[in-house]
Design a protein around this motif. Structure first.
Motif, PDB file in Angstrom:
ATOM      1  N   ILE A  78       0.844  -1.207   0.000  1.00  0.00           N
ATOM      2  CA  ILE A  78       0.000   0.000   0.000  1.00  0.00           C
ATOM      3  C   ILE A  78       0.877   1.254   0.000  1.00  0.00           C
ATOM      4  N   LEU A  79       1.905   1.276   0.833  1.00  0.00           N
ATOM      5  CA  LEU A  79       2.787   2.439   0.882  1.00  0.00           C
ATOM      6  C   LEU A  79       3.466   2.668  -0.462  1.00  0.00           C
ATOM      7  N   PHE A  80       3.948   1.602  -1.065  1.00  0.00           N
ATOM      8  CA  PHE A  80       4.585   1.738  -2.374  1.00  0.00           C
ATOM      9  C   PHE A  80       3.613   2.321  -3.395  1.00  0.00           C
ATOM     10  N   ASN A  81       2.390   1.830  -3.438  1.00  0.00           N
ATOM     11  CA  ASN A  81       1.423   2.282  -4.440  1.00  0.00           C
ATOM     12  C   ASN A  81       1.005   3.732  -4.222  1.00  0.00           C
ATOM     13  N   ILE A  82       1.009   4.192  -2.973  1.00  0.00           N
ATOM     14  CA  ILE A  82       0.713   5.606  -2.716  1.00  0.00           C
ATOM     15  C   ILE A  82       1.777   6.485  -3.361  1.00  0.00           C
ATOM     16  N   VAL A  83       3.036   6.158  -3.104  1.00  0.00           N
ATOM     17  CA  VAL A  83       4.129   6.953  -3.668  1.00  0.00           C
ATOM     18  C   VAL A  83       4.177   6.824  -5.181  1.00  0.00           C
ATOM     19  N   ASN A  84       3.957   5.637  -5.670  1.00  0.00           N
ATOM     20  CA  ASN A  84       4.024   5.401  -7.114  1.00  0.00           C
ATOM     21  C   ASN A  84       2.927   6.146  -7.855  1.00  0.00           C
ATOM     22  N   LEU A 354      -2.415  13.739  -5.639  1.00  0.00           N
ATOM     23  CA  LEU A 354      -3.454  12.713  -5.604  1.00  0.00           C
ATOM     24  C   LEU A 354      -4.806  13.387  -5.452  1.00  0.00           C
ATOM     25  N   ASN A 355      -5.827  12.822  -6.091  1.00  0.00           N
ATOM     26  CA  ASN A 355      -7.171  13.368  -5.933  1.00  0.00           C
ATOM     27  C   ASN A 355      -7.895  12.674  -4.777  1.00  0.00           C
ATOM     28  N   LYS A 360      -9.070   4.701  -3.456  1.00  0.00           N
ATOM     29  CA  LYS A 360      -9.775   3.526  -3.969  1.00  0.00           C
ATOM     30  C   LYS A 360      -8.915   2.779  -4.989  1.00  0.00           C
ATOM     31  N   ASN A 361      -8.296   3.530  -5.891  1.00  0.00           N
ATOM     32  CA  ASN A 361      -7.416   2.905  -6.884  1.00  0.00           C
ATOM     33  C   ASN A 361      -6.177   2.296  -6.227  1.00  0.00           C
ATOM     34  N   SER A 366      -3.167  -2.401  -4.792  1.00  0.00           N
ATOM     35  CA  SER A 366      -2.462  -3.140  -3.752  1.00  0.00           C
ATOM     36  C   SER A 366      -3.006  -4.550  -3.626  1.00  0.00           C
ATOM     37  N   TYR A 367      -4.315  -4.686  -3.701  1.00  0.00           N
ATOM     38  CA  TYR A 367      -4.918  -6.018  -3.634  1.00  0.00           C
ATOM     39  C   TYR A 367      -4.489  -6.865  -4.822  1.00  0.00           C
TER      40      TYR A 367
END
Length: 511
Positions: A78-84, A354-355, A360-361, A366-367
């Motif tokens: 999840i952390l990776f996907n936030i930054v990415n 980020l919006n 949600k995305n 992450s899932y």
């Protein structure tokens, strides 16, 4: 429990089936785990004479073990996907691409240090995906880019992914975590150094090694020291992150000093500080939590279950477990991952990266990225627990110990390499072989901390030849049909590093 050759052969069957399904039949890892778990359950019930209630207890213990690791996997992804998604990794890529300097040194810094920093954050093949594509994108030959990243970051995997591989080993073996982490970190000095040299050798041969060793040696010592510091202080889950960050900073400083150039980012992308913000928060939160006043302030709430002991029909005794595999609400790595993820999400939202619906995305991505890994870890933890509590692992270890004798420490890291090669995961290798290595060490009167460390070091190094990672890399950079070539390029370096560690441990155990 009486040992027989027939029981030894039978005890190997679930692992042999798992490795056969994954390596030869190319079945998905979760399906291979299901089939192997089915065989292990059948053998535990019929041959090793476990009762159904005893098998249920063992499965419950495996489930608790898996939850500890699954939470780390989920939080890290999840952390990776936030930054990415916010564009942080794009900014890092642009910054490094714009930095001038020696190409060999830049390659070394990216594939050996920066990829290890990313491994410390998330793992799961992401360093290959990001740094491999980055190197290919800035002009390095794709096959060289992938090979150097695979070898270069392999030292960082045991303490990477927020410590998921390390914690899996510690939970399976039951060894004291600070001591295990410190011993393992000290032994990692050698693989850190050899992977750095081998990365340079892949790109420029012996000539490049002679030229760059003056950087490889001191930076190896610096990164190794950070890993030992993290393990000794009780936060091994950021050992690779701190070591990789230290190495990356040193390489950046060297490049700037040598060239006198500073990379500039375009005005339409976020700054490097903003890109690294969540990871700075993560490191800061972990370090602050170690301070006595803050540690005393945090509630000591834990999630833990107790399991009764039992004796199988063959006489194998399993001790009762009080508060088995406790998960501290405010000490588990997941807590810090959630804090830094929330901080990053708010920070990037306020900055306009980020919006309001991005979360949600992020959760969906992450899932999608983690669901198969989570399922496989869950199944493998139950498989490992069942094999351990039935006496299969003990029987397997006793047979291997008798076969290898005094030279077992040399074989130990090779077993870890084999497990990572076939399963594609250091975590899975540790789960499968961790208890076996401890039983073998006990039977041969070797230090369990030394042997457990060589298992995980081997599993870490073996990730460089894991087909799953190689296929991911070739797909990203657009190469097809060269997977065998990459395995051949990485195999010799991997085996040399593993054997050297085994020989060092063998010598230390004789002193």
């Amino acid at each position: 429990m009486e040992f027989t050759t027939l029981l030894w052969i039978i005890s190997i069957m679930p692992i042999a089936m798992l490795l056969f399904f994954i390596s030869y039949l190319k079945l998905p890892s979760y399906l291979s785990a299901i089939l192997s778990l089915g065989l292990a359950g059948f053998l535990a019930l019929t041959v090793f004479e476990m009762q159904p209630a005893q098998m249920a207890i063992s499965a419950g213990k495996g489930g608790m073990l898996s939850l500890y690791v699954i939470l780390i996997i989920a939080g890290a992804v999840i952390l990776f996907n936030i930054v990415n998604r916010a564009g942080g990794f794009d900014s890092m890529k642009i910054y490094i691409n714009n930095l001038g300097g020696d190409r060999t040194l830049k390659l070394l810094g990216l594939s050996w240090a920066f990829s290890s920093f990313i491994q410390g954050i998330t793992g799961f093949g992401v360093p290959v995906a990001i740094v491999g594509a980055m190197l290919a994108g800035i002009g390095y030959k794709p096959i060289i880019a992938l090979t150097t990243v695979l070898i270069g970051h392999s030292w960082a995997i045991s303490f990477g992914s927020m410590g998921s591989s390390f914690y899996a080993l510690q939970l399976v073996t039951g060894l004291e975590p600070v001591r295990l982490g410190t011993v393992m970190a000290l032994l990692f000095f050698l693989p850190i150094f050899t992977t750095g040299l081998f990365t340079v050798h892949v790109y420029g041969g012996l000539k490049a090694v002679k030229k760059e060793i003056k950087y490889v040696l001191p930076i190896s010592l610096a990164m190794g020291a950070m890993m030992v510091f993290a393990a000794w202080m009780g936060f091994p889950h950021i050992g690779s992150l701190l070591a990789g960050l230290t190495g990356s900073g040193l390489f950046l400083a060297i490049l700037i000093l040598r060239t006198g150039e500073r990379a500039e980012l375009p005005g339409n992308v976020m700054s490097l500080k903003a890109a690294l913000f969540p990871y700075i928060m993560l490191i800061g939160a972990v370090l602050l939590a170690q301070l006595p006043p803050i540690a005393a302030f945090l509630p000591g709430w834990e999630l833990a279950l107790s399991f009764p002991g039992f004796t199988t029909g063959l006489g194998f005794e399993v001790s009762p477990e009080a508060e088995f595999s406790p998960i501290g609400f405010f000490t588990h790595p997941f807590f810090f991952l959630v804090l830094s993820s929330a901080a990053g999400l708010i920070f990037y939202r306020l900055r306009g990266h980020l919006n309001s619906k991005a979360w949600k995305n992020i959760l969906a991505e992450s899932y999608s990225r983690a669901n198969t890994s989570i399922l496989t870890v869950f199944l493998l933890m139950i498989l490992a627990s069942l094999m351990n509590d039935s006496g299969m692992v003990y029987t397997f270890a006793r047979g291997m110990a008798g076969f290898s004798g005094a030279f077992f420490p040399v074989i130990s890291p090779i077993i870890g390499i084999l497990g990572a090669f076939l399963t594609g995961s250091n975590t899975s290798s540790n789960v499968l072989f961790g208890a076996f290595q401890i039983d073998a060490a006990t039977l041969l009167d070797h230090s369990p901390y030394m042997i457990a460390s060589t298992q995980s070091i081997g599993g870490s190094l073996g990730s460089a030849i894991a087909p799953a990672k190689i296929l991911m890399g070739t797909a990203i950079v657009g190469l097809e049909g060269v997977e065998g070539d990459i395995v051949k390029k990485c195999l010799g370096y991997t085996l040399i590093s593993g054997l050297l560690v085994g020989l060092v441990v063998l010598i230390l155990l004789q002193l």
